[in-house]
Scaffold this motif. Sequence first.
Motif, mmCIF file in Angstrom:
data_model
loop_
_atom_site.group_PDB
_atom_site.id
_atom_site.type_symbol
_atom_site.label_atom_id
_atom_site.label_comp_id
_atom_site.label_asym_id
_atom_site.label_seq_id
_atom_site.Cartn_x
_atom_site.Cartn_y
_atom_site.Cartn_z
ATOM 1 N N SER A 12 123.750 44.511 65.670
ATOM 2 C CA SER A 12 124.929 43.600 64.848
ATOM 3 C C SER A 12 124.152 42.736 64.129
ATOM 4 N N ALA A 13 122.825 42.517 64.538
ATOM 5 C CA ALA A 13 121.999 41.676 63.707
ATOM 6 C C ALA A 13 121.674 41.862 62.362
ATOM 7 N N GLY A 14 121.730 43.395 62.139
ATOM 8 C CA GLY A 14 121.449 43.986 60.772
ATOM 9 C C GLY A 14 119.956 44.170 60.893
ATOM 10 N N GLY A 15 119.495 44.447 59.473
ATOM 11 C CA GLY A 15 118.168 44.560 59.152
ATOM 12 C C GLY A 15 117.504 46.212 59.568
ATOM 13 N N THR A 16 118.611 46.904 60.069
ATOM 14 C CA THR A 16 118.078 48.427 60.314
ATOM 15 C C THR A 16 117.878 49.255 58.940
ATOM 16 N N ASP A 17 116.918 49.745 58.540
ATOM 17 C CA ASP A 17 116.471 50.409 57.596
ATOM 18 C C ASP A 17 117.438 51.870 57.549
ATOM 19 N N VAL A 18 118.371 52.268 56.919
ATOM 20 C CA VAL A 18 119.273 53.309 57.162
ATOM 21 C C VAL A 18 118.910 54.141 55.902
ATOM 22 N N THR A 19 118.629 55.667 55.935
ATOM 23 C CA THR A 19 118.488 56.729 55.144
ATOM 24 C C THR A 19 119.878 57.354 54.573
ATOM 25 N N ASP A 29 131.464 48.063 55.310
ATOM 26 C CA ASP A 29 132.396 47.258 55.510
ATOM 27 C C ASP A 29 132.731 46.127 54.597
ATOM 28 N N GLY A 30 132.275 46.336 53.028
ATOM 29 C CA GLY A 30 132.552 45.573 52.083
ATOM 30 C C GLY A 30 131.056 44.593 52.041
ATOM 31 N N THR A 31 130.284 44.602 52.892
ATOM 32 C CA THR A 31 129.212 43.900 52.456
ATOM 33 C C THR A 31 128.106 44.619 52.011
ATOM 34 N N ALA A 32 127.294 44.138 51.148
ATOM 35 C CA ALA A 32 126.228 45.007 50.354
ATOM 36 C C ALA A 32 125.045 44.874 51.447
ATOM 37 N N GLY A 33 124.451 45.916 51.656
ATOM 38 C CA GLY A 33 123.152 46.099 52.186
ATOM 39 C C GLY A 33 122.127 45.403 51.486
ATOM 40 N N THR A 34 120.927 45.273 51.886
ATOM 41 C CA THR A 34 119.651 44.758 50.774
ATOM 42 C C THR A 34 118.715 45.800 50.811
ATOM 43 N N ASN A 35 117.572 45.471 49.950
ATOM 44 C CA ASN A 35 116.349 46.324 49.862
ATOM 45 C C ASN A 35 116.604 47.751 49.527
ATOM 46 N N LEU A 36 117.794 47.989 48.575
ATOM 47 C CA LEU A 36 118.129 49.380 48.201
ATOM 48 C C LEU A 36 117.037 49.977 47.420
ATOM 49 N N THR A 37 116.567 51.272 47.665
ATOM 50 C CA THR A 37 115.762 52.077 47.225
ATOM 51 C C THR A 37 116.036 53.599 47.005
ATOM 52 N N VAL A 38 116.053 54.106 45.741
ATOM 53 C CA VAL A 38 116.518 55.506 45.568
ATOM 54 C C VAL A 38 115.481 56.298 45.246
ATOM 55 N N ASN A 39 115.174 57.316 45.697
ATOM 56 C CA ASN A 39 114.149 58.084 45.602
ATOM 57 C C ASN A 39 114.342 58.795 44.098
ATOM 58 N N PRO A 40 113.212 59.035 43.319
ATOM 59 C CA PRO A 40 113.194 59.561 41.971
ATOM 60 C C PRO A 40 114.147 60.572 41.550
ATOM 61 N N ALA A 41 114.131 61.486 42.574
ATOM 62 C CA ALA A 41 114.733 62.753 42.539
ATOM 63 C C ALA A 41 116.464 62.700 42.519
ATOM 64 N N GLY A 42 116.871 61.380 43.298
ATOM 65 C CA GLY A 42 118.025 60.813 43.467
ATOM 66 C C GLY A 42 118.899 61.885 44.647
ATOM 67 N N THR A 43 117.947 62.276 45.357
ATOM 68 C CA THR A 43 118.478 62.923 46.607
ATOM 69 C C THR A 43 118.508 62.159 48.030
ATOM 70 N N SER A 44 117.994 60.852 47.997
ATOM 71 C CA SER A 44 117.806 60.015 49.216
ATOM 72 C C SER A 44 117.870 58.452 48.727
ATOM 73 N N LEU A 45 118.452 57.713 49.502
ATOM 74 C CA LEU A 45 118.258 56.267 49.414
ATOM 75 C C LEU A 45 117.815 55.472 50.563
ATOM 76 N N THR A 46 117.471 54.465 50.661
ATOM 77 C CA THR A 46 117.116 53.706 51.965
ATOM 78 C C THR A 46 117.615 52.287 51.821
ATOM 79 N N VAL A 47 118.393 51.477 52.440
ATOM 80 C CA VAL A 47 119.077 50.331 52.405
ATOM 81 C C VAL A 47 118.954 49.807 53.925
ATOM 82 N N ALA A 48 118.781 48.479 53.975
ATOM 83 C CA ALA A 48 118.694 47.603 55.382
ATOM 84 C C ALA A 48 120.239 47.198 55.294
#
Length: 100
Positions: free
Chosen positions: A8-15, A30-49
């Motif tokens: 619940s503290a957050g900070g987990t990188d989710v793919t 739940d309405g709150t934006a994650g941080t450190n969003l990166t999307v791979n160039p092919a647009g087939t995956s993203l990672t967010v904290a």
Amino acid sequence: MTPGSGPSAGGTDVTITGTGLTGTTSVDFDGTAGTNLTVNPAGTSLTVATPAHAAGPVDVTVNNPGGNATATGGYTYLTAATGTTPPGTPGAGGNTNRAG
């Protein structure tokens, strides 16, 4: 979505994997934006904290100019572990707690 749960503290990188993720502007938990969003160039995956949130399942929404997609209950926040000591492990004062 990997992993599907975290503290619940957050900070987990989710793919998140899929198609058409290029241009994603945010991922909301739940309405709150994650941080450190990166999307791979092919647009087939993203990672967010993950942001911090109370324990329990939440909806995850990928916000994209082509349309938003929501995974209802897609991520579960877990309660923090307590500070209990399992039986048989060293306790206070260097003693070992043993049954019997």
